[in-house]
Design a protein around this motif. Structure first.
Motif, PDB file in Angstrom:
ATOM      1  N   ASP A  43       3.288 -16.509  14.872  1.00 43.93           N
ATOM      2  CA  ASP A  43       2.753 -15.155  14.883  1.00 43.93           C
ATOM      3  C   ASP A  43       3.802 -14.127  14.433  1.00 43.93           C
ATOM      4  O   ASP A  43       3.471 -13.195  13.716  1.00 43.93           O
ATOM      5  CB  ASP A  43       2.230 -14.790  16.267  1.00 43.93           C
ATOM      6  CG  ASP A  43       0.789 -15.230  16.464  1.00 43.93           C
ATOM      7  OD1 ASP A  43       0.165 -15.707  15.503  1.00 43.93           O
ATOM      8  OD2 ASP A  43       0.290 -15.081  17.596  1.00 43.93           O
ATOM      9  N   GLU A  44       5.059 -14.321  14.860  1.00 45.58           N
ATOM     10  CA  GLU A  44       6.106 -13.376  14.465  1.00 45.58           C
ATOM     11  C   GLU A  44       6.345 -13.414  12.957  1.00 45.58           C
ATOM     12  O   GLU A  44       6.507 -12.377  12.327  1.00 45.58           O
ATOM     13  CB  GLU A  44       7.410 -13.677  15.197  1.00 45.58           C
ATOM     14  CG  GLU A  44       7.407 -13.265  16.649  1.00 45.58           C
ATOM     15  CD  GLU A  44       8.723 -13.599  17.325  1.00 45.58           C
ATOM     16  OE1 GLU A  44       9.776 -13.606  16.642  1.00 45.58           O
ATOM     17  OE2 GLU A  44       8.701 -13.852  18.536  1.00 45.58           O
ATOM     18  N   VAL A  45       6.348 -14.621  12.403  1.00 46.96           N
ATOM     19  CA  VAL A  45       6.552 -14.760  10.954  1.00 46.96           C
ATOM     20  C   VAL A  45       5.375 -14.152  10.203  1.00 46.96           C
ATOM     21  O   VAL A  45       5.558 -13.407   9.240  1.00 46.96           O
ATOM     22  CB  VAL A  45       6.769 -16.238  10.555  1.00 46.96           C
ATOM     23  CG1 VAL A  45       6.772 -16.403   9.046  1.00 46.96           C
ATOM     24  CG2 VAL A  45       8.066 -16.764  11.147  1.00 46.96           C
ATOM     25  N   LEU A  46       4.155 -14.425  10.661  1.00 48.23           N
ATOM     26  CA  LEU A  46       2.984 -13.856  10.000  1.00 48.23           C
ATOM     27  C   LEU A  46       2.981 -12.333  10.117  1.00 48.23           C
ATOM     28  O   LEU A  46       2.607 -11.638   9.172  1.00 48.23           O
ATOM     29  CB  LEU A  46       1.692 -14.449  10.571  1.00 48.23           C
ATOM     30  CG  LEU A  46       0.422 -14.149   9.774  1.00 48.23           C
ATOM     31  CD1 LEU A  46       0.531 -14.646   8.340  1.00 48.23           C
ATOM     32  CD2 LEU A  46      -0.779 -14.769  10.450  1.00 48.23           C
ATOM     33  N   ASP A  47       3.422 -11.804  11.249  1.00 53.61           N
ATOM     34  CA  ASP A  47       3.544 -10.343  11.400  1.00 53.61           C
ATOM     35  C   ASP A  47       4.506  -9.776  10.357  1.00 53.61           C
ATOM     36  O   ASP A  47       4.236  -8.739   9.749  1.00 53.61           O
ATOM     37  CB  ASP A  47       4.033  -9.974  12.799  1.00 53.61           C
ATOM     38  CG  ASP A  47       2.968 -10.117  13.868  1.00 53.61           C
ATOM     39  OD1 ASP A  47       1.769 -10.152  13.522  1.00 53.61           O
ATOM     40  OD2 ASP A  47       3.344 -10.202  15.057  1.00 53.61           O
ATOM     41  N   GLU A  48       5.633 -10.466  10.155  1.00 54.87           N
ATOM     42  CA  GLU A  48       6.613 -10.007   9.169  1.00 54.87           C
ATOM     43  C   GLU A  48       6.052 -10.114   7.755  1.00 54.87           C
ATOM     44  O   GLU A  48       6.209  -9.215   6.944  1.00 54.87           O
ATOM     45  CB  GLU A  48       7.914 -10.815   9.299  1.00 54.87           C
ATOM     46  CG  GLU A  48       8.997 -10.399   8.336  1.00 54.87           C
ATOM     47  CD  GLU A  48       9.520  -8.980   8.545  1.00 54.87           C
ATOM     48  OE1 GLU A  48      10.252  -8.500   7.663  1.00 54.87           O
ATOM     49  OE2 GLU A  48       9.193  -8.338   9.560  1.00 54.87           O
ATOM     50  N   TRP A  49       5.378 -11.212   7.455  1.00 53.07           N
ATOM     51  CA  TRP A  49       4.756 -11.366   6.142  1.00 53.07           C
ATOM     52  C   TRP A  49       3.747 -10.253   5.899  1.00 53.07           C
ATOM     53  O   TRP A  49       3.661  -9.704   4.804  1.00 53.07           O
ATOM     54  CB  TRP A  49       4.071 -12.720   6.031  1.00 53.07           C
ATOM     55  CG  TRP A  49       4.968 -13.905   5.925  1.00 53.07           C
ATOM     56  CD1 TRP A  49       6.332 -13.906   5.771  1.00 53.07           C
ATOM     57  CD2 TRP A  49       4.572 -15.264   5.953  1.00 53.07           C
ATOM     58  NE1 TRP A  49       6.795 -15.191   5.700  1.00 53.07           N
ATOM     59  CE2 TRP A  49       5.739 -16.053   5.814  1.00 53.07           C
ATOM     60  CE3 TRP A  49       3.355 -15.914   6.095  1.00 53.07           C
ATOM     61  CZ2 TRP A  49       5.706 -17.439   5.798  1.00 53.07           C
ATOM     62  CZ3 TRP A  49       3.328 -17.297   6.075  1.00 53.07           C
ATOM     63  CH2 TRP A  49       4.492 -18.051   5.928  1.00 53.07           C
ATOM     64  N   TYR A  50       2.957  -9.937   6.922  1.00 56.24           N
ATOM     65  CA  TYR A  50       1.944  -8.891   6.782  1.00 56.24           C
ATOM     66  C   TYR A  50       2.608  -7.533   6.537  1.00 56.24           C
ATOM     67  O   TYR A  50       2.148  -6.748   5.709  1.00 56.24           O
ATOM     68  CB  TYR A  50       1.044  -8.851   8.015  1.00 56.24           C
ATOM     69  CG  TYR A  50      -0.143  -7.927   7.852  1.00 56.24           C
ATOM     70  CD1 TYR A  50      -1.155  -8.219   6.943  1.00 56.24           C
ATOM     71  CD2 TYR A  50      -0.247  -6.761   8.592  1.00 56.24           C
ATOM     72  CE1 TYR A  50      -2.241  -7.375   6.772  1.00 56.24           C
ATOM     73  CE2 TYR A  50      -1.338  -5.910   8.439  1.00 56.24           C
ATOM     74  CZ  TYR A  50      -2.322  -6.224   7.531  1.00 56.24           C
ATOM     75  OH  TYR A  50      -3.398  -5.385   7.364  1.00 56.24           O
ATOM     76  N   ARG A  51       3.699  -7.264   7.236  1.00 57.69           N
ATOM     77  CA  ARG A  51       4.432  -6.006   7.042  1.00 57.69           C
ATOM     78  C   ARG A  51       4.944  -5.928   5.599  1.00 57.69           C
ATOM     79  O   ARG A  51       4.837  -4.889   4.950  1.00 57.69           O
ATOM     80  CB  ARG A  51       5.599  -5.915   8.028  1.00 57.69           C
ATOM     81  CG  ARG A  51       6.339  -4.583   7.964  1.00 57.69           C
ATOM     82  CD  ARG A  51       7.585  -4.587   8.831  1.00 57.69           C
ATOM     83  NE  ARG A  51       8.623  -5.452   8.310  1.00 57.69           N
ATOM     84  CZ  ARG A  51       9.403  -5.164   7.261  1.00 57.69           C
ATOM     85  NH1 ARG A  51       9.244  -4.032   6.604  1.00 57.69           N
ATOM     86  NH2 ARG A  51      10.337  -6.001   6.863  1.00 57.69           N
ATOM     87  N   LEU A  52       5.465  -7.036   5.084  1.00 57.10           N
ATOM     88  CA  LEU A  52       5.960  -7.062   3.703  1.00 57.10           C
ATOM     89  C   LEU A  52       4.822  -6.857   2.706  1.00 57.10           C
ATOM     90  O   LEU A  52       4.979  -6.150   1.697  1.00 57.10           O
ATOM     91  CB  LEU A  52       6.684  -8.380   3.420  1.00 57.10           C
ATOM     92  CG  LEU A  52       7.960  -8.625   4.218  1.00 57.10           C
ATOM     93  CD1 LEU A  52       8.509 -10.015   3.927  1.00 57.10           C
ATOM     94  CD2 LEU A  52       9.001  -7.564   3.952  1.00 57.10           C
ATOM     95  N   TYR A  53       3.670  -7.465   2.980  1.00 55.64           N
ATOM     96  CA  TYR A  53       2.489  -7.263   2.124  1.00 55.64           C
ATOM     97  C   TYR A  53       2.110  -5.780   2.095  1.00 55.64           C
ATOM     98  O   TYR A  53       1.844  -5.216   1.027  1.00 55.64           O
ATOM     99  CB  TYR A  53       1.307  -8.110   2.613  1.00 55.64           C
ATOM    100  CG  TYR A  53      -0.029  -7.509   2.274  1.00 55.64           C
ATOM    101  CD1 TYR A  53      -0.488  -7.482   0.964  1.00 55.64           C
ATOM    102  CD2 TYR A  53      -0.825  -6.925   3.261  1.00 55.64           C
ATOM    103  CE1 TYR A  53      -1.701  -6.892   0.641  1.00 55.64           C
ATOM    104  CE2 TYR A  53      -2.028  -6.339   2.948  1.00 55.64           C
ATOM    105  CZ  TYR A  53      -2.472  -6.315   1.637  1.00 55.64           C
ATOM    106  OH  TYR A  53      -3.667  -5.725   1.331  1.00 55.64           O
ATOM    107  N   LEU A  54       2.084  -5.148   3.274  1.00 55.68           N
ATOM    108  CA  LEU A  54       1.724  -3.727   3.336  1.00 55.68           C
ATOM    109  C   LEU A  54       2.725  -2.858   2.571  1.00 55.68           C
ATOM    110  O   LEU A  54       2.338  -1.837   1.997  1.00 55.68           O
ATOM    111  CB  LEU A  54       1.596  -3.265   4.789  1.00 55.68           C
ATOM    112  CG  LEU A  54       0.377  -3.791   5.541  1.00 55.68           C
ATOM    113  CD1 LEU A  54       0.424  -3.362   7.011  1.00 55.68           C
ATOM    114  CD2 LEU A  54      -0.932  -3.348   4.895  1.00 55.68           C
ATOM    115  N   ASN A  55       4.006  -3.252   2.563  1.00 56.19           N
ATOM    116  CA  ASN A  55       4.998  -2.522   1.752  1.00 56.19           C
ATOM    117  C   ASN A  55       4.556  -2.465   0.298  1.00 56.19           C
ATOM    118  O   ASN A  55       4.582  -1.406  -0.327  1.00 56.19           O
ATOM    119  CB  ASN A  55       6.359  -3.226   1.795  1.00 56.19           C
ATOM    120  CG  ASN A  55       7.155  -2.941   3.029  1.00 56.19           C
ATOM    121  OD1 ASN A  55       6.831  -2.069   3.807  1.00 56.19           O
ATOM    122  ND2 ASN A  55       8.215  -3.707   3.215  1.00 56.19           N
TER     123      ASN A  55
END
Length: 147
Positions: free
Chosen positions: A1-13
Motif C-alpha cells: 500500500d505504501e509503494v502504491l501510494d507513492e506511485w499514485y503521488r508520482l502519477y498525480l505529479n
C-alpha cells in the motif's frame, strides 16, 4: 500500500503538470485493479540516495505482440539530475525486448524524447460531435472579441 501510494503521488505529479494532453485524474483504485492483472506491470525507477528513493514509475500493458507504457509517474526533483523520463523510456524498451514483444506503442506526447529511442511518429486525428455547442460558441466569440 505504501509503494502504491507513492506511485499514485508520482502519477498525480505528471497528470497535474501535463500541458500537452489534458486528462482527468484516475482514481487510486484503478491502479490497485491493474496491478492485480497479469496483463499489467509496473517499472519502478529508484535512486540510491540515503536509502532507496522512488523517482519514477511506468504502468505498462502487456499485449500479445506489443508492449504499451500507458501511465507514468515522476518525481520532478530528480528529473533534471537523472533524466527520469528518458531513463523510464529506455527501461520500457529494454523490458519489451526482454519479453520478446515486436511492437512498443509509446503514446502521444514527448515525441522528441521518443524519437531519440528510434520511435516513428504516426499522425493521429481526433474528431468529436457535440449535441450542445453553446460553450464552444461562447469561447469562439470571446476569442474574436480579444483580437
Amino acid at each position: 500500500d505504501e509503494v502504491l501510494d507513492e506511485w499514485y503521488r508520482l502519477y498525480l505529479n505528471v497528470k497535474n503538470n501535463s500541458l500537452e494532453l489534458n486528462t482527468f485524474a484516475l482514481p487510486r483504485t484503478f491502479f490497485e485493479e491493474i496491478m492485480r492483472s497479469s496483463d499489467w506491470e509496473a517499472i519502478q525507477l529508484s535512486v540510491s540516495d540515503e536509502g532507496t528513493k522512488i523517482c519514477g514509475v511506468i504502468f505498462c500493458f502487456k499485449g500479445h505482440d506489443n508492449y504499451i507504457p500507458m501511465i507514468i509517474g515522476i518525481d520532478y526533483t530528480y528529473n533534471r539530475t537523472f533524466n527520469v523520463y528518458r531513463q523510464g523510456l529506455y527501461q520500457v524498451v529494454l523490458r519489451a525486448k526482454q519479453l520478446n514483444k515486436s511492437k512498443i506503442s509509446l503514446g502521444f506526447s514527448a515525441s522528441v524524447e521518443k524519437q531519440k529511442l528510434g520511435a516513428t511518429s504516426i499522425p493521429v486525428h481526433a474528431y468529436m460531435h457535440t449535441v450542445d455547442s453553446y460553450n464552444m460558441e461562447l469561447i469562439s466569440n470571446k476569442m474574436a472579441l480579444a483580437k
